[in-house]
Design an enzyme around this catalytic site. Structure first.
Site, mmCIF file in Angstrom:
data_model
loop_
_atom_site.group_PDB
_atom_site.id
_atom_site.type_symbol
_atom_site.label_atom_id
_atom_site.label_comp_id
_atom_site.label_asym_id
_atom_site.label_seq_id
_atom_site.Cartn_x
_atom_site.Cartn_y
_atom_site.Cartn_z
ATOM 1 N N GLU A 186 0.719 -1.098 0.135
ATOM 2 C CA GLU A 186 -0.040 0.040 0.045
ATOM 3 C C GLU A 186 0.815 1.511 0.011
ATOM 4 O O GLU A 186 1.437 1.583 1.009
ATOM 5 C CB GLU A 186 -1.049 -0.057 1.236
ATOM 6 C CG GLU A 186 -1.948 -1.292 1.598
ATOM 7 C CD GLU A 186 -2.798 -1.357 0.164
ATOM 8 O OE1 GLU A 186 -2.936 -0.348 -0.665
ATOM 9 O OE2 GLU A 186 -3.255 -2.537 0.080
ATOM 10 N N CYS A 242 -2.188 9.064 2.684
ATOM 11 C CA CYS A 242 -1.794 8.463 1.535
ATOM 12 C C CYS A 242 -2.883 8.689 0.294
ATOM 13 O O CYS A 242 -2.195 8.744 -0.935
ATOM 14 C CB CYS A 242 -1.470 6.864 1.654
ATOM 15 S SG CYS A 242 -2.928 6.155 2.124
#
Length: 505
Positions: free
Chosen positions: A253, A287
């Site tokens: 990720e 993110c």
């Protein structure tokens, strides 16, 4: 593993990484190196811990759903009964972390993840019947979800609770054991999380590892049955190299530059208000935060004016406002200033929506116009409250701009006409997408979360998280009466006739 991996894990420019329940297993009684506080090579300690978890898994390789549910409830109970303490620890680690944001972005999303696993997990773990095809009838086929064994989870600093516990929920629902490496940049939160986990789970079931960059490097080099890493794209390269030495499957990720595209006929003020919420959450240290905005040429001034007004409404008396989060460290604060200064030196204009203070690391959003494409601001993941505007002349041009760059972790579209929504959905590739919203796709219970290309690989959350941490084992069962002998040697006329029939279109 490359020599610079420890620093890549501990000091990423973007989102850095530090890389049945039983109580009291975090002690010398567990027989695991490191429990007594002795100075031990982290690699030896970690290998011993992995061996202990693997041995425990072999003793109980397929826990029942009642056992898994008990583990999930224990995790939920210990974390939510210490919600205030965790919020206080995060606030201390950041210098200022909004308690409201911690509740919203960490605990609410985590609770939904646990609730969904408890509600659906028994169904997820049932074998799934599959077709065998006419030539294998009357045999039967099924897919059996099987625990992988021991999984590793590397947690970044920006959402230390959610990004540590959410993958753990998936791993426990799938029946695994887990080792978790927390970030050095949130030492208080990491230490508290370790203490809470150690009082809830046996160390050979779930163990939290804290330590320096060398510990992080040693952790990612372990031969896990699966490794999930959340962090920057740069560090992701190193983690994947380390995992490759053991052929460890990985879920990465990562990050990247997540674009916002404001359509030509979008509800403009709504779009600015909405994406500003996504950009200011955790001061942009997310993110999937908007990284740049594509908007119709000529609307830049309207965007800046609306953003300035809305920011003042969201965070009145900014210098003393407790709802806005500080930048995690002086180094990260200085990096954001450097990105802005370099862009300005190259000809960009900076439009600050508020003040900044290096002492408290409070950094109000800055809208940037005219930033040249070659500047680090336009090349690197920003991971903070800088927001470049990129004007476009047509939807075609906007799509070309997005598609000429690395595939992002998220893409945000503001548009109401079905044709634009359909085009952008079909003609771009991103880890996830929200229409007329920012960030919220990560909180949708039934949606997987993951990246693509430079923004990552694999996914978790919900059912996809369960399958990520499971071996979906295919099982074929031959019927007592079957025709297998008809296609066995010695091959002759009957065999040739059957093959011709099988291959007939």
């Amino acid at each position: 593993m490359k020599q610079d991996l420890p620093e890549a894990l501990a000091r990423q420019d973007g989102h850095d990484s530090g890389g049945g329940p039983s109580r009291g297993a975090h002690s010398a009684a567990s027989g695991l190196p490191g429990d007594s506080g002795d100075s031990i090579d982290p690699r030896e300690s970690l290998h011993a811990l992995l061996a202990a978890q693997r041995e425990a898994h072999q003793r109980a390789p397929f826990p029942s759903w009642s056992e898994r549910a008990r583990h999930l409830r224990a995790l939920r109970d210990v974390l939510f009964s210490h919600q205030d303490a965790l919020a206080v620890a995060m606030n201390a680690d950041f210098g200022q972390r909004s308690k409201a944001e911690v509740a919203l972005a960490e605990f609410v999303v985590l609770k939904q993840e646990i609730d969904a696993a408890l509600k659906h997990g028994a169904r997820w773990m049932r074998p799934q019947r599959r077709r065998v095809g006419k030539w294998l009838a009357p045999g039967s086929a099924r897919v059996v979800p099987q625990p992988l064994g021991v999984v590793g989870i590397v947690v970044p600093w920006n959402y230390p609770l959610l990004l540590g516990a959410s993958p753990l929920v998936c791993a426990l629902a799938a029946g695994n054991r887990a080792m978790i490496k927390m970030s050095e940049l949130t030492p208080r939160t990491s230490a508290l999380f370790e203490a809470l986990i150690s009082q809830t789970f046996a160390r050979d079931h779930v163990a939290v590892v804290n330590g320096d960059a060398a510990m992080g490097a040693a952790f990612t080099a372990l031969p896990f049955d699966h490794l999930l890493f959340t962090g920057s794209t740069r560090a992701g390269h190193e983690v994947m190299r380390a995992a490759a030495a053991n052929l460890t499957p990985v879920t990465l990720e990562l990050g990247g530059k997540s674009p916002v595209l404001i359509g030509e006929h979008a509800r403009f003020d709504y779009a600015v208000d909405s994406l500003l919420l996504g950009k200011t959450l955790n001061a942009g240290q997310t993110c999937i935060a908007p990284d740049y905005v594509l908007l119709p040429r000529g609307s830049e001034e309207a965007f800046i004016a609306r953003a300035r007004t809305r920011f003042g409404e969201l965070y009145p008396d900014f210098a003393n406002n407790r709802d806005y989060t500080s930048i995690i460290s002086a180094r990260h604060y200085e990096r954001l200033e450097r990105l802005a200064d370099e862009a300005q030196a190259a000809g960009a204009q900076l439009h600050a929506l508020g003040s900044r203070d290096a002492a408290t690391r409070r950094f109000a959003p800055v809208i940037v116009t005219g930033a040249p494409a070659h500047t680090p601001l336009m090349q690197e993941e920003i991971f903070g409250p800088l927001l470049p505007l990129v004007p476009y002349d047509s939807l075609d041009a906007a799509l070309r701009y997005v598609n000429a760059r690395a595939r992002p972790l998220a893409l945000y579209l503001y548009a109401d006409d079905a044709r634009t929504v359909e085009r952008v959905t079909r003609e771009t590739v991103a880890g996830g997408m929200s229409v007329n919203e920012t960030l919220m796709h990560i909180a949708a219970e039934g949606l997987p979360f993951g990246g693509v290309g430079a923004s990552g690989m694999g996914a978790y959350h919900g059912y996809e998280g369960f399958t990520t941490f499971s071996r979906m084992k295919p099982v074929f069962t031959q019927a007592r009466l079957n025709a297998r002998g008809l296609i066995a040697p010695p091959y002759g006329k009957l065999f040739n006739l059957l093959i011709r029939v099988m291959l007939k279109f």
